[in-house]
Design an enzyme around this catalytic site. Structure first.
Site, PDB file in Angstrom:
ATOM      1  N   ARG A  52      -4.728  -4.737   4.208  1.00 13.53           N
ATOM      2  CA  ARG A  52      -5.708  -4.406   5.242  1.00 13.53           C
ATOM      3  C   ARG A  52      -6.795  -5.489   5.286  1.00 13.53           C
ATOM      4  O   ARG A  52      -7.124  -6.100   4.257  1.00 13.53           O
ATOM      5  CB  ARG A  52      -6.327  -3.032   4.949  1.00 13.53           C
ATOM      6  N   THR A  89      -1.848  -2.894  -4.976  1.00 15.02           N
ATOM      7  CA  THR A  89      -0.440  -2.661  -5.290  1.00 15.02           C
ATOM      8  C   THR A  89       0.411  -3.779  -4.691  1.00 15.02           C
ATOM      9  O   THR A  89       1.499  -4.070  -5.189  1.00 15.02           O
ATOM     10  CB  THR A  89       0.048  -1.301  -4.756  1.00 15.02           C
TER      11      THR A  89
HETATM   12  N1  GPU Z   1      -7.133   2.996  -1.026  1.00 15.75           N
HETATM   13 BR1  GPU Z   1     -10.020   5.792  -1.126  1.00 15.75          BR
HETATM   14  C1  GPU Z   1      -6.590   3.173   0.229  1.00 15.75           C
HETATM   15  O1  GPU Z   1      -5.624   2.518   0.595  1.00 15.75           O
HETATM   16  N2  GPU Z   1      -7.125   4.087   1.075  1.00 15.75           N
HETATM   17  C2  GPU Z   1      -8.139   4.889   0.710  1.00 15.75           C
HETATM   18  O2  GPU Z   1      -8.583   5.754   1.489  1.00 15.75           O
HETATM   19  C3  GPU Z   1      -8.665   4.709  -0.591  1.00 15.75           C
HETATM   20  C4  GPU Z   1      -8.167   3.756  -1.436  1.00 15.75           C
HETATM   21  C5  GPU Z   1      -6.455   2.055  -1.943  1.00 15.75           C
HETATM   22  C6  GPU Z   1      -7.328   1.133  -2.768  1.00 15.75           C
HETATM   23  O3  GPU Z   1      -8.177   0.389  -1.936  1.00 15.75           O
HETATM   24  C7  GPU Z   1      -6.417   0.196  -3.572  1.00 15.75           C
HETATM   25  O4  GPU Z   1      -7.181  -0.613  -4.431  1.00 15.75           O
HETATM   26  C8  GPU Z   1      -5.413   1.011  -4.378  1.00 15.75           C
HETATM   27  O5  GPU Z   1      -4.450   0.164  -4.945  1.00 15.75           O
HETATM   28  C9  GPU Z   1      -4.704   2.030  -3.503  1.00 15.75           C
HETATM   29  O6  GPU Z   1      -5.630   2.833  -2.796  1.00 15.75           O
HETATM   30  C10 GPU Z   1      -3.799   2.944  -4.297  1.00 15.75           C
HETATM   31  O7  GPU Z   1      -4.459   3.464  -5.407  1.00 15.75           O
END
Ligand code: GPU
Length: 830
Positions: free
Chosen positions: A565, A672
């Site tokens: 993103r 990830t």
């Molecule tokens: N993350 Br809170 C998202 O993609 N959406 C969200 O609403 C939130 C967190 C991400 C984190 O930014 C990322 O660092 C992490 O690897 C991922 O969640 C999965 O834990």
């Protein structure tokens, strides 16, 4: 149709048309499905017909396993993991299911014998984009691992009619197009029209006497019905198939006849529209918090349906809700479903007439909570006003949870009023808001972050007070990704090579076995195989980019990739500053010896996030100038890949040489994508942030390009008064790169276009891009040198793949099972 083909005939026989796995059976089943489900025959079938028939053929084989799994789980009476998530970013099902069923090759042969274009069929599938990014994709990886590890589990979420928007790039800008993924039908889901639950909104509450007790009744002004849609999730190489149950919102009746008969036709239809709006569209913000009413409705809607479903299952099996927490453990995927804590209390107390204490005992032993962000703007809160208007009964329950909780806090931290205010579920300081992270924490027996560093920061910052109170509840579970999708499906060449090296495909379920590659890191013959594999993947990507994006890239160059993103904290603009500096160096010194690179970017910006959209425009503008400049375009190319999603991503991971993981230290909870790249043999240039820290530990410092200030150093810099413009005074190249953007060179002379971006960097720089610029450039210079020594580079690449076992989502799920859920495998047999 012969007897055997008729529904109702015995399933499970290996020669059955709906279950058999031989080439002939697959061919026959495909033709049968084409005929009976699509009303077509081979000669007239469109590619989409072919896809549908293939999907049904695969689904039939999954249903068999799914039903047997359900029976086995039921008989075992084992505890079920319920993964509650507002997002599941599954990616295309067909290829993944063929792999997990073990019939990819035989299906390919069957297709060839029927004269089908197998790749074109796979290409037909619309991406089910029910998620924004990391958090939603993590949920999908976890479903894959849960099934593969044979853990009884249900994924619960929302069946959005429109998933994440499709991204177009027009004149360098992001343009959003709605995602109509259901338009041509979804062959993977089974509607369960009889499985439906009411969900209330608005209205008021009243008390009444019941058996000498005071109870509460909620009289809503809107009731919405949640209907279940089920998708089977098959494990790899096992017969277990788990359930993903997504809720779709409907009005309980299509017409309010009262209103209809009195002539208020529009009024009558209004309730239907209002109800159906709830599951209409995914909010397109990753790391959200916009405070929108509809978003709260979505959260409550799916939390309530899911809990009602679990209660139904529990009552069906045991006849009592006592011991509910022994049969179910509910994992809250961030705070999006945290309202479930209050909703379970409501269901137990109001609907099932339990008293507060036993209900609370069940509730707090049922939930576990994963935090996925430290960004203050992403921590969810709801104003008491909105919450009370929409969910009056839940507000009362939140208040009561808070009252009892604060009494405990008061006792524990005698007289520490400041702490009580900080810990309260209600933030009294900002117009009275409910803090969802606090609700989730108070209502859970376990709280975890998603990487070591992140979990430590959770304990020392946002939930510090709670850690002081309940240190034993805090855990870490480092994220992981599934090698089924991110190696086998995406990178079949690498998969074959790994299987050859390991002697068998056991690494797919036990990625630590890839350690056996280490001795090959210096093997000349193996280097040749490795190079051939990588070059082929890079050629594929180059072809794909030519066809789909209309750009030419040279597979011999270093592929330097940043896809994720678009967000300021992820610092795509730091990458751009490096590119501009290289450009200026080449312009000043045309014969300068630099390693030729192709920079690839991809990612969506939240539609309302103007700075992120401007960063996309900047990338495309820089690409336009550089790619057209004959003085440099043999050595520098910049590509923005539009519409980055799971499907498109699969072309990238195998082809990347360098993975950009350059977020501001302390901001990326885990990441990830960093794992997906490294397990495909890309080297990482990255900061000490999120899971980068652990990846570097695993692959070895010498096989990782670390740069940048640490989170602590950045904090200190900020505390001392960070003045980004001063950094420019002594960094000539940085000043020059910013000036070049401001000069209009990349915007056809327009000096205004990028002014907000440049000024933000110079005068605010909240994510400290300028502070890390020089360290980043120095490290990139080392990357270029390393690239010049292919033997050394390949060695590092091989060692990365060999040492990434920790980052399989199977390991993550095992950690959850042991540390948090306390559940064991329940193998299903065919
Ligand atoms: N993350 Br809170 C998202 O993609 N959406 C969200 O609403 C939130 C967190 C991400 C984190 O930014 C990322 O660092 C992490 O690897 C991922 O969640 C999965 O834990």
């Amino acid at each position: 149709m012969s007897d055997m083909n008729r529904p109702g005939s015995a399933v499970g026989e290996s020669d059955h048309i709906r279950t058999g796995l031989s080439k002939e059976q697959l061919k026959q089943a495909y033709i049968d499905n084409l005929f009976y489900l699509l009303g077509r025959f081979l000669e007239v079938a469109t590619p989409h017909d072919s896809y549908m028939a293939a999907a049904y053929t695969v689904r039939d084989r999954m249903l068999d396993r799914w039903i047997k799994t359900a029976r086995t789980y039921k008989a075992s009476q084992a505890r079920t993991v319920c993964y509650l998530s507002a997002e599941f970013l599954l990616g295309p099902h067909l290829a993944k299911n063929l792999i997990n069923l073990g019939i990819m090759e035989v299906s390919r042969e069957a297709g060839a014998e029927l004269g089908l274009d197998f790749e074109a069929i796979l290409e037909q599938e619309e991406e089910p984009g029910l998620g924004n990014g990391g958090l939603g994709r993590l949920a999908a990886c976890y479903l894959d691992s849960l099934a593969t590890l044979q853990i009884p589990a249900i994924g619960y979420g929302i069946r959005y009619e429109f998933g994440i928007f499709d991204q177009l790039i027009e004149d360098g800008w992001q343009v959003e197009k709605s995602d109509v993924w259901l338009r041509d039908g979804n062959p993977w889901e089974l509607p369960r029209p009889k499985l439906r639950f009411p969900v209330r909104f608005g209205g008021h509450t009243e008390t009444f006497q019941d058996d000498g007790r005071v109870r509460v009744r909620w009289i809503p002004d809107l009731v919405v019905e949640g209907r279940a849609y089920d998708t089977p999730i098959l494990g790899y190489g096992v017969s277990n198939a788990n359930l993903l149950r997504l809720w779709s919102a409907h009005a309980p009746e299509s017409f309010d006849f009262q209103a209809f008969n009195t002539g208020d036709y529009y009024g009558a239809v209004h309730a239907k529209v209002e109800a159906e709006t709830i599951s209409k569209v995914l909010y397109p913000n990753d790391e959200p918090q916009a405070g929108k009413e509809l978003r709260l409705k979505q959260q409550y809607f799916f939390a309530s349906c899911s809990l009602q479903d679990m209660i139904r299952l529990q009552l069906g099996a045991a006849g009592t809700l006592e011991g509910f927490h022994e049969k179910f453990v509910v994992q809250l995927n961030d705070t999006h479903p945290a309202i479930a804590v209050a909703e379970l209390m409501r269901l137990l107390i109001d609907e099932h007439r339990m008293d507060w204490e036993p209900a609370w005992e069940i509730t707090r032993r049922t939930f576990a909570f994963t935090n996925h962000t430290l960004l203050p703007e992403a921590l969810e809160t709801w104003t008491v006003a909105l919450f009370g208007r929409l969910l009056p009964r839940l507000l009362e329950i939140v208040y009561e949870i808070n009252r009892r909780f604060l009494d405990k806090v008061r006792m524990h931290f005698l007289g520490d009023e400041a702490r009580i205010a900080r810990m309260s579920l209600i933030d009294e300081g900002h117009g009275r808001r409910i803090r969802m992270a606090h609700l989730a924490t108070v209502g859970s027996f376990a709280i975890n972050g998603v990487a070591e560093m992140h979990s430590e920061l959770v304990k020392s910052t946002i939930l510090k007070d709670f850690h002081d109170l309940w240190p034993e509840r805090f855990h870490n579970v480092t994220n992981g990704v599934t090698p089924r999708r991110f190696i086998i499906v995406s990178n079949p060449r690498l998969a074959r090579l790994l299987t050859e090296c390991c002697g068998d495909d056991g690494w797919v379920r036990d990625m630590d076995r890839l350690r056996s590659l280490e001795p090959l890191a210096d093997d000349v013959g193996f280097h040749e195989d490795w190079r051939r594999m990588k070059t082929a993947a890079k050629r594929d990507l180059a072809d794909w980019l030519r066809r789909r994006v209309g750009v030419n890239v040279d597979p011999e160059t270093l592929f330097d990739v940043q896809v994720k993103r678009i967000h300021e904290y992820k610092r795509q603009h730091l990458n751009v500053l490096h590119i501009i500096t290289l450009y200026e160096r080449l312009k000043a010194e045309p014969n300068r010896d630099v390693a030729p690179r192709t920079f690839v970017f991809g990612g969506k910006a939240a539609p309302g996030y103007l700075m992120a959209k401007l960063i996309i425009k900047l990338i495309n503008s820089v690409a336009e100038v550089i790619n057209q400049d004959p003085q440099v375009n043999d050595r520098l190319r910049v590509v923005f890949m539009p519409d980055f999603n799971v499907k498109n991503a699969q072309h990238l991971y195998p082809a990347a040489d360098l993975s950009e993981q350059i977020s501001m230290a302390g901001k990326e909870a885990s990441g990830t994508g960093n794992m997906k790249f490294a397990m495909n043999g890309a080297l990482t240039i990255g900061t000490l942030d999120g899971a980068n820290v652990e990846i570097r530990e695993e692959v070895g410092d010498e096989n990782f390009f670390l740069f940048g200030h640490t989170a602590e150093q950045l904090q200190r810099l900020q505390a001392e008064g960070y003045r980004p413009w001063e950094i420019c005074n002594d960094r000539f190249e940085l000043r020059s790169a910013l000036d070049l953007i401001a000069s209009g060179l990349f915007s056809h002379g327009d000096k205004e276009l990028f002014r907000p971006l440049v000024e933000n960097l110079l005068y605010q720089d909240p994510f400290m891009v300028l502070a890390d610029y020089e360290l980043y450039l120095d490290r990139q210079t080392e990357v270029s040198h390393a690239w010049r020594d292919p033997k050394h580079w390949n060695r590092m690449s091989i060692l990365n793949v060999a040492r990434m076992g920790k980052f399989s989502s199977d390991r993550s799920i095992r950690d959850y099972c042991e540390r948090i859920w306390r559940v064991r495998p329940v193998p299903a047999e065919l």
